[in-house]
Write a protein that holds these residues in place. Sequence first.
Motif, PDB file in Angstrom:
ATOM      1  N   UNK A  16     -18.899  56.176  -8.387  1.00  0.00           N
ATOM      2  CA  UNK A  16     -19.352  56.857  -7.177  1.00  0.00           C
ATOM      3  C   UNK A  16     -20.746  57.419  -7.442  1.00  0.00           C
ATOM      4  N   UNK A  17     -21.513  57.615  -6.400  1.00  0.00           N
ATOM      5  CA  UNK A  17     -22.864  58.170  -6.545  1.00  0.00           C
ATOM      6  C   UNK A  17     -22.818  59.490  -7.308  1.00  0.00           C
ATOM      7  N   UNK A  18     -23.727  59.653  -8.247  1.00  0.00           N
ATOM      8  CA  UNK A  18     -23.828  60.884  -9.020  1.00  0.00           C
ATOM      9  C   UNK A  18     -22.918  60.960 -10.231  1.00  0.00           C
ATOM     10  N   UNK A  19     -22.041  59.983 -10.418  1.00  0.00           N
ATOM     11  CA  UNK A  19     -21.119  59.982 -11.563  1.00  0.00           C
ATOM     12  C   UNK A  19     -21.791  59.266 -12.726  1.00  0.00           C
ATOM     13  N   UNK A  20     -21.623  59.800 -13.927  1.00  0.00           N
ATOM     14  CA  UNK A  20     -22.182  59.158 -15.110  1.00  0.00           C
ATOM     15  C   UNK A  20     -21.275  59.394 -16.304  1.00  0.00           C
ATOM     16  N   UNK A  21     -21.516  58.650 -17.357  1.00  0.00           N
ATOM     17  CA  UNK A  21     -20.819  58.863 -18.623  1.00  0.00           C
ATOM     18  C   UNK A  21     -21.643  59.881 -19.392  1.00  0.00           C
ATOM     19  N   UNK A  22     -21.052  61.002 -19.811  1.00  0.00           N
ATOM     20  CA  UNK A  22     -21.839  62.023 -20.502  1.00  0.00           C
ATOM     21  C   UNK A  22     -22.365  61.531 -21.848  1.00  0.00           C
ATOM     22  N   UNK A  23     -23.437  62.138 -22.310  1.00  0.00           N
ATOM     23  CA  UNK A  23     -23.990  61.812 -23.626  1.00  0.00           C
ATOM     24  C   UNK A  23     -22.889  61.933 -24.672  1.00  0.00           C
ATOM     25  N   UNK A  24     -22.820  60.946 -25.539  1.00  0.00           N
ATOM     26  CA  UNK A  24     -21.804  60.854 -26.586  1.00  0.00           C
ATOM     27  C   UNK A  24     -20.392  60.813 -26.015  1.00  0.00           C
ATOM     28  N   UNK A  25     -20.274  60.446 -24.733  1.00  0.00           N
ATOM     29  CA  UNK A  25     -18.979  60.264 -24.095  1.00  0.00           C
ATOM     30  C   UNK A  25     -18.524  58.831 -24.256  1.00  0.00           C
ATOM     31  N   UNK A  26     -17.512  58.444 -23.513  1.00  0.00           N
ATOM     32  CA  UNK A  26     -17.011  57.086 -23.618  1.00  0.00           C
ATOM     33  C   UNK A  26     -16.446  56.635 -22.287  1.00  0.00           C
ATOM     34  N   UNK A  27     -16.234  55.336 -22.180  1.00  0.00           N
ATOM     35  CA  UNK A  27     -15.609  54.713 -21.025  1.00  0.00           C
ATOM     36  C   UNK A  27     -14.516  53.825 -21.583  1.00  0.00           C
ATOM     37  N   UNK A  28     -13.265  54.168 -21.299  1.00  0.00           N
ATOM     38  CA  UNK A  28     -12.122  53.467 -21.880  1.00  0.00           C
ATOM     39  C   UNK A  28     -11.566  52.449 -20.890  1.00  0.00           C
ATOM     40  N   UNK A  50      -9.011  41.210 -22.934  1.00  0.00           N
ATOM     41  CA  UNK A  50     -10.331  41.364 -23.551  1.00  0.00           C
ATOM     42  C   UNK A  50     -10.286  40.548 -24.828  1.00  0.00           C
ATOM     43  N   UNK A  51     -10.389  39.260 -24.664  1.00  0.00           N
ATOM     44  CA  UNK A  51     -10.192  38.338 -25.763  1.00  0.00           C
ATOM     45  C   UNK A  51     -11.509  37.976 -26.433  1.00  0.00           C
ATOM     46  N   UNK A  52     -11.405  37.075 -27.409  1.00  0.00           N
ATOM     47  CA  UNK A  52     -12.602  36.566 -28.077  1.00  0.00           C
ATOM     48  C   UNK A  52     -13.648  36.131 -27.068  1.00  0.00           C
ATOM     49  N   UNK A  53     -14.875  36.303 -27.473  1.00  0.00           N
ATOM     50  CA  UNK A  53     -16.004  35.748 -26.745  1.00  0.00           C
ATOM     51  C   UNK A  53     -16.206  36.368 -25.360  1.00  0.00           C
ATOM     52  N   UNK A  54     -16.109  37.690 -25.311  1.00  0.00           N
ATOM     53  CA  UNK A  54     -16.337  38.424 -24.066  1.00  0.00           C
ATOM     54  C   UNK A  54     -17.502  39.382 -24.266  1.00  0.00           C
ATOM     55  N   UNK A  55     -18.128  39.773 -23.171  1.00  0.00           N
ATOM     56  CA  UNK A  55     -19.183  40.777 -23.203  1.00  0.00           C
ATOM     57  C   UNK A  55     -18.949  41.738 -22.052  1.00  0.00           C
ATOM     58  N   UNK A  56     -19.034  43.024 -22.350  1.00  0.00           N
ATOM     59  CA  UNK A  56     -18.903  44.073 -21.347  1.00  0.00           C
ATOM     60  C   UNK A  56     -20.263  44.725 -21.197  1.00  0.00           C
ATOM     61  N   UNK A  57     -20.708  44.876 -19.954  1.00  0.00           N
ATOM     62  CA  UNK A  57     -22.025  45.427 -19.642  1.00  0.00           C
ATOM     63  C   UNK A  57     -21.891  46.793 -18.991  1.00  0.00           C
ATOM     64  N   UNK A  58     -22.759  47.702 -19.343  1.00  0.00           N
ATOM     65  CA  UNK A  58     -22.941  48.971 -18.652  1.00  0.00           C
ATOM     66  C   UNK A  58     -24.276  48.836 -17.937  1.00  0.00           C
TER      67      UNK A  58
END
Length: 120
Positions: A16-28, A50-58
């Motif tokens: 949502x607008x204005x939402x972010x991952x905090x510094x040194x936080x994580x996205x599970x 989430x098998x071999x040969x995948x890429x996740x983008x932020x």
Amino acid sequence: CPADAIGTSFYKKNFANGVSIPAKGFFLIADTKASDSIKNAADMTVGWSLSDNATIYLVSSQEIISAGNDADIVDKVGFGPNACFAETSPAQSPPESKSIERKELGLDTGDNSADFKISD
């Protein structure tokens, strides 16, 4: 990887607008078959492996990613020996019931194999 590999099979999570991952936080990201406690802690659940040969983008926008070096990519992790567009070298693929995580929160050398480890 071929340039047209992006978008052939992907899932997208828009914040949502204005939402972010905090510094040194994580996205599970958790599998829909994970335990309830893990799914409850997850930011996103997926029904695909989430098998071999995948890429996740932020990414920093809600636009379609056009290539592995797209300007909207803030960070990415490629895992598996043939991951498309990993940073330098891909991280190891996690075995069933394991995950990958940064070796140190906030550490990003630009090399997925150096930045990520297998975790319980």
